[in-house]
Design an enzyme around this catalytic site. Structure first.
Site, short mmCIF file in Angstrom:
data_model
loop_
_atom_site.label_atom_id
_atom_site.label_comp_id
_atom_site.label_asym_id
_atom_site.label_seq_id
_atom_site.Cartn_x
_atom_site.Cartn_y
_atom_site.Cartn_z
N GLU A 429 30.87 35.05 43.47
CA GLU A 429 31.50 36.25 43.23
C GLU A 429 30.65 36.76 42.10
O GLU A 429 30.48 35.94 40.79
CB GLU A 429 33.04 36.28 43.00
CG GLU A 429 33.30 37.47 42.04
CD GLU A 429 34.74 37.24 41.55
OE1 GLU A 429 35.26 35.99 41.72
OE2 GLU A 429 35.29 38.00 41.10
N ASP A 502 36.68 33.89 40.95
CA ASP A 502 37.46 33.53 39.92
C ASP A 502 38.97 33.47 39.97
O ASP A 502 39.51 33.84 41.11
CB ASP A 502 37.45 35.11 39.06
CG ASP A 502 36.32 35.05 38.00
OD1 ASP A 502 36.06 33.84 37.35
OD2 ASP A 502 35.77 36.02 37.46
N ASP A 504 41.36 34.94 38.81
CA ASP A 504 42.07 36.10 38.56
C ASP A 504 42.48 36.89 39.73
O ASP A 504 41.95 36.54 40.71
CB ASP A 504 41.56 37.02 37.55
CG ASP A 504 40.19 37.28 37.98
OD1 ASP A 504 39.84 37.06 39.32
OD2 ASP A 504 39.47 37.92 37.23
N ASP A 506 41.41 39.98 40.82
CA ASP A 506 40.05 40.36 41.65
C ASP A 506 39.36 39.21 42.39
O ASP A 506 38.96 39.33 43.47
CB ASP A 506 39.06 40.81 40.54
CG ASP A 506 39.30 42.24 40.22
OD1 ASP A 506 40.28 42.97 40.81
OD2 ASP A 506 38.64 42.83 39.24
#
Ligand code: 0RA
Length: 638
Positions: A429, A502, A504, A506
């Site tokens: 990403e 990641d 997180d 997103d």
């Protein structure tokens, strides 16, 4: 087992023991593997026997308990395994069923059997692979019990006490010598399978109890609507385009079939098929008959109502099934399972049976619900127009050349090896993480493909639109297999496709978008076990000279408990982009040290639910789903 002469007990016993020894020597031959899948197979096998009792009309309730001591108990209120002594073997039928390979089934003909496929290997196989197994039978007015160790009886059948009603209870402790990886059952996997069983057997009550945690968890599955409730469930997060769920059934001499279906405004089709309660992932003759009859009935209805004119070409199957959710279930006396995973129904007589039944029933239904029929046809006509327009715009040829072109995407940093079995593709990403990943990688076997921003949500777009998306195009060409009906696993350029996003919100969104794409358009890639998720750590902990990387808060908590009040230096990674090349290599890429989770879709219905809920329009359903499943991201972690 060979027939033995009267009095020849020793020889007979040896044959029996040899039979079960063979199972212990080569468990994979009987249950597929000794990993988590094989472990779960043990339970499916026991439950199948109880469900067989239900299909034969003698059992209404099954209770499965995951006990705190690691054992699993399956209790049913069927007739109970017979306990009487066989005149020839002089052994209780109960002992025979538990110690003889392939003697698990009913002796009488007339009942449907779940034999020949994945399951149906007999409870003796479960017995052979359990360090302990206890069976309790209530029958003929008494409770009877017998215990086994590694498949061998510890004593004879005991007549314990008078008892009312009938039933069988089997409790087994999976062998830790056989199942070396794990002997722990997954609640969500078991729940999904039991729910499916309850859908497929209208009215059957299946209770799942999990006694392993602090508080017991109980779920009860009972569907008076059977597969109609199944379709309702599958469509609970979608928008139906007509009110009624179509239900059609027919029973003949050789088989029974039932189908439930409803169209939604989505662009994908979800057709789940089953033969004798086994999910026929690879389809087969029952699905072929279903598809043929469906395409024909919709076309004839469309012409009869003037929705298709003489000059219009017929709707093709793909048009007719756009947005369709259907469950097709057949019960066949002697099912033949074929295909790579033995999940393709091979009985040729079933094709004609299903097709003929539906050739009669479908037009009748459409006539009785002409308004709904029109809505269904309208959807199919739109799908057909979209398909034709796409072809006219040379979309198809462009797509073909695009997907098959030898030129790889510019931003792919490919590996030098041309041996797919050792090659890995990291889908990373963002550009900030791609830089260090390119620096860190072993360029011989590791390729890097950066994905920028959000890729298109394929759940909400027709395929042609999705294919215009640059990220999707890059993905398809890099992987090399093409998609949909053109998919060819042998052309995979990597046997590991690793999503590196990641830790997180997103990151997990992008991961879900990518998984949705694979699920919808490259499902065999997941089924082959080629798709992985890298788990970069959330924390770096320095303890003097030692550095440890920890995946989540739970691990950090455990470490703190472990080390007491020793001083440590904890830093939290905000994202992949913050790691330097050597950190990324150490924690996410080095085959020796990284953590990878293989993605697999054991249960198509649950996968369907997950993807349509996570990626569909129904926000409330999505929120409820995420809350309920927050701790159990099965599709992301098994
Ligand atoms: C053999 C014959 C009969 C029933 C069963 C086996 C049977 C097996 C299992 C395994 C779990 N639950 C079960 N319930 C029944 C038929 C017995 C009869 O004819 O009465």
């Amino acid at each position: 087992m060979t027939t033995s002469q009267a009095g020849d007990y020793a020889a007979k016993d040896i044959t029996v023991l040899e039979g079960l020894e063979a199972v212990r020597r080569r468990p994979g031959m009987y249950i597929g593997s000794t990993g988590p899948r094989g472990l779960h197979h043990l339970l499916w096998e026991v439950v199948d026997n109880s469900v067989d009792e239900a299909m034969a009309g003698f059992c209404t309730r099954i209770e499965v308990t995951l006990n705190a001591d690691g054992s699993i108990r399956v209790k049913d209120n069927g007739r109970g395994i017979p306990v009487d002594k066989h005149p020839k073997t002089k052994q209780s039928a109960l002992t025979t069923v538990l110690t003889t390979l392939h003697a698990g089934g009913k002796f009488e003909t007339g009942a449907y059997q779940v034999s020949g496929g994945l399951h149906g290997v007999g409870v003796s196989v479960v017995n052979a692979l359990s360090e302990r197994l206890d069976v309790e039978v209530v029958r003929d007015g008494f409770l009877w019990t017998q215990s086994f160790k590694n498949g061998k009886p510890v004593g004879s059948v005991k007549k314990v006490k008078p008892a009312k009603r009938t039933g069988t209870t089997i409790t087994f402790w999976p062998s830790k010598e056989i199942f070396t990886e794990t002997t722990t059952y997954s609640f969500s996997t078991v729940a999904a399978r039991l729910r499916e069983m309850a859908f497929l057997n209208k009215g059957l009550e299946i209770v799942l109890r999990d006694e392993r945690g602090d508080e017991p968890v109980v779920e009860t599955f009972r569907y008076s609507g059977g597969i109609v409730d199944f379709v309702k469930h599958l469509n609970s997060t979608k928008q139906p385009i007509h009110p009624h769920i179509i239900y059609l059934d027919e029973s003949g001499d050789e088989a029974e079939m039932e189908v439930a279906m409803q169209w939604t405004d989505s662009y994908t089709e979800t057709v789940l098929s089953f033969a004798n309660n086994i999910n026929t992932h690879e389809g087969g003759t029952h699905e072929e008959g279903f598809r043929k009859a469906l395409t024909r009935a919709i076309n004839e209805f469309a012409r009869a109502k003037g929705l298709l004119k003489d000059k219009d070409p017929n709707l093709v199957g793909e048009d007719v099934r756009e947005g369709l959710t259907a469950v097709l279930s057949v019960k066949v006396r002697q099912p033949q399972f074929e295909g790579q995973t033995k999940t393709k129904l091979g009985n040729t007589e079933i094709r004609g049976f299903v097709e003929k039944s539906l050739n009669k029933l479908l037009p009748e239904w459409l006539e009785r619900h002409a308004g709904e029929g029109r809505q269904i046809v309208e959807k199919a006509v739109n799908a057909s127009r979209a398909r034709v327009a796409a072809r006219k715009a040379r979309e198809l040829t462009r797509r073909k050349s695009m997907l098959e072109s030898a030129s790889l995407p510019g931003k792919l940093a490919d590996c030098s090896s041309r041996d797919a079995s050792v090659s890995e593709l990291f889908i990373v990403e963002g550009d900030s993480a791609a830089g260090p990943a390119k620096q860190a990688r072993n360029s011989e076997t590791q390729a890097i493909l950066p994905i920028r921003g959000k890729i298109i949500n394929v759940e909400k777009a027709r395929l042609t639109k999705a294919l215009q998306n640059a990220e999707i195009q890059a993905l398809i060409t890099a992987i090399g297999t093409s998609i949909g009906e053109d998919f060819n696993l042998e052309k995979a350029r990597y046997h590991k496709v690793i999503l590196l996003t990641d830790a997180d919100v997103d990151g997990s969104h992008i991961r879900t978008l990518l998984l949705t794409f694979f699920f919808r358009h490259m499902r065999p890639l997941i089924e082959a076990g080629y798709v992985y998720i890298a788990q970069p750590p959330l924390y770096r902990v320095k303890m003097g000279k030692e550095i440890r990387y920890l995946a989540d808060d739970g691990e950090l908590e455990r470490l703190r408990e472990e080390i007491g009040n020793r001083k440590v230096d904890v830093s939290r990674f905000k994202g992949l982009g913050e790691m330097n090349a050597s950190e990324l290599w150490e924690t996410a890429m080095d085959p020796e040290r990284r953590r990878l989770l293989r993605v697999h879709l054991e249960d198509a219905a649950l996968a369907e639910e997950i993807f349509s809920t996570l990626m569909g329009d129904n926000v409330a359903a999505r929120k409820a789903f995420i809350q309920k499943n927050a701790k159990d991201v099965r599709f992301l972690d098994v």
